[in-house]
Design an enzyme around this catalytic site. Sequence first.
Site: not given
Ligand code: VGL
Ligand code: ZN
Length: 206
Positions: A53, A111, A51, A13, A156
């Site tokens: 969404h 994801k 990430d 991420d 993550c």
């Molecule tokens: C993450 C919070 C929400 C991360 C992703 O990459 O750690 N944290 N979505």
């Molecule tokens: Zn997220």
Amino acid sequence: MHIQPDDLLLIIDVQNDFCPGGALAVADGDAVVPVVNRLAAHFDHVVLTQDWHPAGHSSFAISHPGAAAFSSITMPYGPQTLWPDHCIQGTAGAAFRPDLATERAELVIRKGFRAAIDSYSAFFENDRTTPTGLAGYLRERGFRRVVMAGLATDFCVQYSALDARRLGFETAVVLPGCRGIDLGGSLAAATTAMREAGVALVEEIP
Ligand code: VGL
Ligand code: ZN
């Protein structure tokens, strides 16, 4: 660095929204980029996670009227921290940092794309059972050790590292290539949990 042909670098991420100026900025998040790029140059195999969404995702505070960002709620699959809107599919915030060396990645795992469930881990969604497919990919390709870095250490990266151990992979996290969010002591708790699970927390590749 003692990197073997069956070692894999998993970069978690490293996206604009998790870096300063982004929607869910991790303090000093952009500092991981040169570290991760140097790691990527040394590994034979590199996989990225992203990430990703849909707008209105159930992990966004805005989807729960009256609930504040960074508070916790109970979802059908368990506790869930609520976040500001972030990493919305196709937006600039969801893109990889422009200075991240992505060209050697053999796979990008996206994801968090199901509206009703979040996914911190690169391996399983937050019900800890719905697979992303990454374990099958790694097994089929014969990888033995997974080395991780990226954002955020206590979300993550931690969830991915714990799952990698649970799946039987030798697992290392390169700490200088990670930065944490640290909600209510989550960074120290993550460090302890990873160490207890047998994740090697390293400064350099062992
Ligand atoms: C993450 C919070 C929400 C991360 C992703 O990459 O750690 N944290 N979505
Ligand atoms: Zn997220």
